[in-house]
Scaffold this motif. Structure first.
Motif, PDB file in Angstrom:
ATOM      1  N   TYR A 135       0.762  -1.234  -0.041  1.00 57.43           N
ATOM      2  CA  TYR A 135       0.059   0.145  -0.251  1.00 57.43           C
ATOM      3  C   TYR A 135       0.926   1.260  -0.131  1.00 57.43           C
ATOM      4  O   TYR A 135       0.466   2.441  -0.535  1.00 57.43           O
ATOM      5  CB  TYR A 135      -1.035   0.054   1.354  1.00 57.43           C
ATOM      6  N   ARG A 136       2.296   1.203   0.638  1.00 52.94           N
ATOM      7  CA  ARG A 136       2.818   2.317   0.588  1.00 52.94           C
ATOM      8  C   ARG A 136       3.346   2.745  -0.889  1.00 52.94           C
ATOM      9  O   ARG A 136       3.839   3.812  -1.308  1.00 52.94           O
ATOM     10  CB  ARG A 136       4.425   1.994   1.004  1.00 52.94           C
ATOM     11  N   PHE A 137       3.068   1.802  -1.977  1.00 53.91           N
ATOM     12  CA  PHE A 137       3.469   1.993  -3.249  1.00 53.91           C
ATOM     13  C   PHE A 137       2.186   2.567  -4.204  1.00 53.91           C
ATOM     14  O   PHE A 137       2.445   2.701  -5.372  1.00 53.91           O
ATOM     15  CB  PHE A 137       4.181   0.940  -3.847  1.00 53.91           C
ATOM     16  N   ALA A 138       1.104   2.968  -3.530  1.00 50.97           N
ATOM     17  CA  ALA A 138       0.157   3.546  -4.247  1.00 50.97           C
ATOM     18  C   ALA A 138       0.686   5.114  -4.665  1.00 50.97           C
ATOM     19  O   ALA A 138       1.041   5.655  -3.472  1.00 50.97           O
ATOM     20  CB  ALA A 138      -1.239   3.622  -3.387  1.00 50.97           C
ATOM     21  N   PRO A 139       0.667   5.542  -5.876  1.00 49.60           N
ATOM     22  CA  PRO A 139       1.327   6.886  -6.003  1.00 49.60           C
ATOM     23  C   PRO A 139       0.929   7.781  -5.125  1.00 49.60           C
ATOM     24  O   PRO A 139       1.475   8.672  -4.738  1.00 49.60           O
ATOM     25  CB  PRO A 139       0.929   7.059  -7.464  1.00 49.60           C
ATOM     26  N   ALA A 140      -0.328   7.755  -4.739  1.00 46.81           N
ATOM     27  CA  ALA A 140      -1.014   8.831  -3.636  1.00 46.81           C
ATOM     28  C   ALA A 140      -0.284   8.756  -2.283  1.00 46.81           C
ATOM     29  O   ALA A 140      -0.107   9.694  -1.888  1.00 46.81           O
ATOM     30  CB  ALA A 140      -2.458   8.530  -3.421  1.00 46.81           C
ATOM     31  N   ILE A 286      -3.843  15.610   5.467  1.00 47.25           N
ATOM     32  CA  ILE A 286      -4.068  14.711   4.202  1.00 47.25           C
ATOM     33  C   ILE A 286      -5.064  13.468   4.621  1.00 47.25           C
ATOM     34  O   ILE A 286      -5.006  13.069   5.633  1.00 47.25           O
ATOM     35  CB  ILE A 286      -2.729  14.020   3.586  1.00 47.25           C
ATOM     36  N   ARG A 287      -5.624  12.822   3.493  1.00 43.37           N
ATOM     37  CA  ARG A 287      -6.562  11.952   3.591  1.00 43.37           C
ATOM     38  C   ARG A 287      -6.446  10.841   2.649  1.00 43.37           C
ATOM     39  O   ARG A 287      -6.281  11.196   1.554  1.00 43.37           O
ATOM     40  CB  ARG A 287      -8.184  12.279   3.788  1.00 43.37           C
ATOM     41  N   TRP A 288      -6.334   9.478   2.706  1.00 50.49           N
ATOM     42  CA  TRP A 288      -6.295   8.580   1.710  1.00 50.49           C
ATOM     43  C   TRP A 288      -7.297   7.540   2.008  1.00 50.49           C
ATOM     44  O   TRP A 288      -7.529   7.088   3.237  1.00 50.49           O
ATOM     45  CB  TRP A 288      -4.990   7.980   1.553  1.00 50.49           C
ATOM     46  N   ASP A 289      -7.812   6.777   0.935  1.00 46.56           N
ATOM     47  CA  ASP A 289      -8.815   5.813   1.086  1.00 46.56           C
ATOM     48  C   ASP A 289      -8.418   4.804  -0.054  1.00 46.56           C
ATOM     49  O   ASP A 289      -8.582   5.283  -1.167  1.00 46.56           O
ATOM     50  CB  ASP A 289     -10.092   6.335   0.859  1.00 46.56           C
ATOM     51  N   ASN A 294      -6.441   6.316  -6.243  1.00 40.70           N
ATOM     52  CA  ASN A 294      -5.497   7.152  -7.077  1.00 40.70           C
ATOM     53  C   ASN A 294      -5.573   8.722  -6.523  1.00 40.70           C
ATOM     54  O   ASN A 294      -4.771   9.458  -6.684  1.00 40.70           O
ATOM     55  CB  ASN A 294      -6.244   7.204  -8.660  1.00 40.70           C
ATOM     56  N   ASN A 295      -6.676   8.859  -5.786  1.00 42.40           N
ATOM     57  CA  ASN A 295      -6.770  10.206  -5.056  1.00 42.40           C
ATOM     58  C   ASN A 295      -6.316  10.492  -3.833  1.00 42.40           C
ATOM     59  O   ASN A 295      -6.208   9.470  -2.793  1.00 42.40           O
ATOM     60  CB  ASN A 295      -8.424  10.591  -4.891  1.00 42.40           C
ATOM     61  N   LEU A 296      -5.604  11.580  -3.601  1.00 45.20           N
ATOM     62  CA  LEU A 296      -5.104  12.122  -2.192  1.00 45.20           C
ATOM     63  C   LEU A 296      -6.011  13.449  -1.891  1.00 45.20           C
ATOM     64  O   LEU A 296      -6.133  14.242  -2.704  1.00 45.20           O
ATOM     65  CB  LEU A 296      -3.640  12.501  -2.077  1.00 45.20           C
ATOM     66  N   GLN A 297      -6.502  13.392  -0.841  1.00 41.18           N
ATOM     67  CA  GLN A 297      -7.148  14.772  -0.300  1.00 41.18           C
ATOM     68  C   GLN A 297      -6.214  15.540   0.502  1.00 41.18           C
ATOM     69  O   GLN A 297      -5.697  15.120   1.570  1.00 41.18           O
ATOM     70  CB  GLN A 297      -8.495  14.259   0.660  1.00 41.18           C
ATOM     71  N   ARG A 311      -8.794  19.594  -1.045  1.00 40.23           N
ATOM     72  CA  ARG A 311      -8.785  19.559  -2.466  1.00 40.23           C
ATOM     73  C   ARG A 311      -8.620  18.016  -2.784  1.00 40.23           C
ATOM     74  O   ARG A 311      -7.760  17.252  -1.967  1.00 40.23           O
ATOM     75  CB  ARG A 311      -7.812  20.384  -3.201  1.00 40.23           C
ATOM     76  N   THR A 312      -9.220  17.439  -3.785  1.00 39.19           N
ATOM     77  CA  THR A 312      -8.785  16.047  -4.496  1.00 39.19           C
ATOM     78  C   THR A 312      -7.815  15.937  -5.466  1.00 39.19           C
ATOM     79  O   THR A 312      -8.273  16.636  -6.286  1.00 39.19           O
ATOM     80  CB  THR A 312     -10.162  15.696  -4.680  1.00 39.19           C
ATOM     81  N   ILE A 313      -6.576  15.644  -5.234  1.00 37.32           N
ATOM     82  CA  ILE A 313      -5.571  15.394  -6.286  1.00 37.32           C
ATOM     83  C   ILE A 313      -5.727  14.005  -6.804  1.00 37.32           C
ATOM     84  O   ILE A 313      -5.328  12.909  -6.051  1.00 37.32           O
ATOM     85  CB  ILE A 313      -4.207  15.660  -5.377  1.00 37.32           C
ATOM     86  N   ASN A 314      -5.708  13.877  -7.962  1.00 34.69           N
ATOM     87  CA  ASN A 314      -5.890  12.541  -8.574  1.00 34.69           C
ATOM     88  C   ASN A 314      -4.334  12.352  -9.093  1.00 34.69           C
ATOM     89  O   ASN A 314      -3.842  13.068  -9.842  1.00 34.69           O
ATOM     90  CB  ASN A 314      -6.774  12.669  -9.886  1.00 34.69           C
ATOM     91  N   CYS A 315      -3.732  11.514  -8.384  1.00 35.81           N
ATOM     92  CA  CYS A 315      -2.110  11.159  -8.655  1.00 35.81           C
ATOM     93  C   CYS A 315      -1.616  10.422  -9.826  1.00 35.81           C
ATOM     94  O   CYS A 315      -1.149   9.379  -9.632  1.00 35.81           O
ATOM     95  CB  CYS A 315      -1.716  10.542  -7.123  1.00 35.81           C
ATOM     96  N   THR A 316      -2.197  10.925 -10.978  1.00 36.12           N
ATOM     97  CA  THR A 316      -1.943  10.038 -12.152  1.00 36.12           C
ATOM     98  C   THR A 316      -1.164  11.493 -13.260  1.00 36.12           C
ATOM     99  O   THR A 316      -0.994  10.702 -14.478  1.00 36.12           O
ATOM    100  CB  THR A 316      -3.307   9.886 -12.704  1.00 36.12           C
TER     101      THR A 316
END
Ligand SMILES: NC(=O)c1ccc[n+]([C@@H]2O[C@H](COP(=O)([O-])OP(=O)(O)OC[C@H]3O[C@@H](n4cnc5c(N)ncnc54)[C@H](O)[C@@H]3O)[C@@H](O)[C@H]2O)c1
Length: 397
Positions: A135-140, A286-289, A294-297, A311-316
């Motif tokens: 899970y560490r390796f999700a880009p977000a 920051i928030r992650w789910d 793909n999203n980081l709040q 804000r919602t950042i789509n980490c793509t």
């Protein structure tokens, strides 16, 4: 063009994580230009028909019916351990003695003591080692790490993290290996808790002390097995005792003064893979789910008044870690890609002769937190990590 060195993988086990790792090894060279590339050389399983079919389906060149044979083979460079927790130590120590690099699934072992033996074995052998905290390796999540490291959130005060599931709520769901202490070590605690402990160590820092509670809601279950979709299958009429936790929660203090609240459960109705965290710092949050991975709040206090908010950042975007290997911005990736990203680091580690984090040292530190919580549940009080893991045994990085 120069031929790349092939790293020949031997994988033990071939079910849920076997599928995730096989896919990741296969797809890695498609997306990433690493100096060395993995080759799916052989898998091992105990049932010949099953392992043969798995090898064919997942693209492995050969198979063995005993993992010891896999370790003996001189055409194998890496042993990948995707079997239940009670097998990790024996396989990893034998693999290290044979000079194989190792990627091992989490939790590293059944106990802290066993994990220390594994760390000792890989260090003595000088092999590259990693533990699969994907899970560490999700880009977000990697992007969250960057924001924290850059000081964008300032001093960190809080992390609250959960990993909630609901697949075990039927009292007639069978007594699978995850519910037997001798095979799993603990229940939700080591299975799901290990993941959020790793995320907290990665993003916030080392734990100082913990206090916890655990519960087993259903104490007897019919014997049986389950498939990778978490669907149970009762076999026969016998029942057995559940001797691990169905839910576990703990409070923590970190070395840097931050506070943590952690909760894992398989009895949280409606939550399928509720792996979520929120981190609050002096200048932002920051928030992650994981179900929206793909999203980081991100909330930044420096934003103009009136426009402040999460804000919602789509980490793509190409600016986000690992993202440029995949698709144009907005074209999201999934669960399986977290394993590819982790194994890219493993390939870089093998090429460069080092053990990327998370490695067995991280596995030991994670196991120390798991064990401290268990000890706290028994004593009813706070337990410091230094009580269970004397600092001489594992070097701080
Ligand atoms: N990183 C993650 O997100 C994640 C997710 C699920 C599981 N896991 C971990 O992965 C490991 C495997 O879990 P899983 O869900 O894939 O389990 P699983 O039950 O789906 O598969 C286990 C595999 O190991 C084989 N096996 C069992 N005992 C064996 C033995 N003695 N010798 C050889 N093969 C044996 C089984 O036949 C099967 O192929 C566990 O340590 C688990 O905690 C990690």
């Amino acid at each position: 063009m120069k031929e790349k060195k092939q790293i020949r993988i031997g994988m033990v086990g071939y079910k849920f994580m076997g599928k995730a790792h096989s896919h990741a090894f296969r797809d890695l060279p498609f997306y990433f230009d690493t100096d060395v590339i993995p080759v799916l050389q052989a898998i091992a399983g105990r049932d010949e028909q099953g392992v043969k079919e798995a090898a064919q389906k997942m693209g492995w060149a050969s198979y063995e019916t005993d993992w010891r044979r896999l370790i003996e083979r001189d055409d194998i460079d890496v042993i990948d351990i995707v079997t239940p927790n009670n097998t990790h130590a024996e396989i990893a120590i034998a693999a290290a003695k044979a000079g194989k690099h190792i990627i091992c699934e989490k939790p590293l072992a059944l106990t802290l003591e066993q994990s220390l033996e594994m760390l000792e074995a890989v260090k003595r052998a000088g092999v590259v080692h990693m533990i699969c905290h994907n899970y560490r390796f999700a880009p977000a999540v990697q992007f969250a790490k960057q924001l924290i490291a850059q000081g964008r959130l300032g001093k960190i005060y809080h992390i609250r993290a959960t990993f909630l599931q609901d697949w075990l709520m039927d009292p007639n769901f069978p007594l699978i290996w995850r519910l037997k202490k001798e095979v799993s070590g603990s229940g939700t605690h080591g299975d799901l808790g290990a993941h959020i402990i790793d995320l907290a160590r990665f993003l916030v820092g080392e734990f100082r002390e913990v206090v916890g509670m655990m519960e087993t809601f259903i104490k007897k279950r019919p014997l049986g097995d389950m498939d990778i979709h978490l669907k149970g299958r009762v076999e026969g009429t016998a029942w057995g005792e559940v001797d691990v936790d169905d839910a576990s929660a703990f409070l923590a203090r970190f070395e840097n003064g931050a506070l943590g609240v952690f909760e894992v459960s398989r009895f949280s109705r409606g939550n399928r893979a509720g792996n979520r965290f929120e981190i609050n710092g002096e200048r932002g949050s920051i928030r992650w789910d994981m179900e929206n991975m793909n999203n980081l709040q991100v909330y930044l206090e420096d934003d103009e008044r009136g426009l402040q908010g999460f804000r919602t950042i789509n980490c793509t975007e190409v600016e986000h870690p690992y993202a440029s290997a995949y698709w144009p911005a907005g074209h999201i990736i999934g669960y399986e890609h977290t394993f590819i990203n982790l194994l890219v680091e493993m390939m870089n580690g093998i090429a460069g002769g080092y053990s990327p984090s998370p490695n067995f040292e991280d596995g030991v530190r994670n196991q120390a937190v798991l064990e401290a919580v268990e000890r706290s549940v028994q004593t009813g009080g706070w337990v410091s990590i230094s009580e269970v893991l004397p600092s001489v045994q594992v070097q701080s990085r």
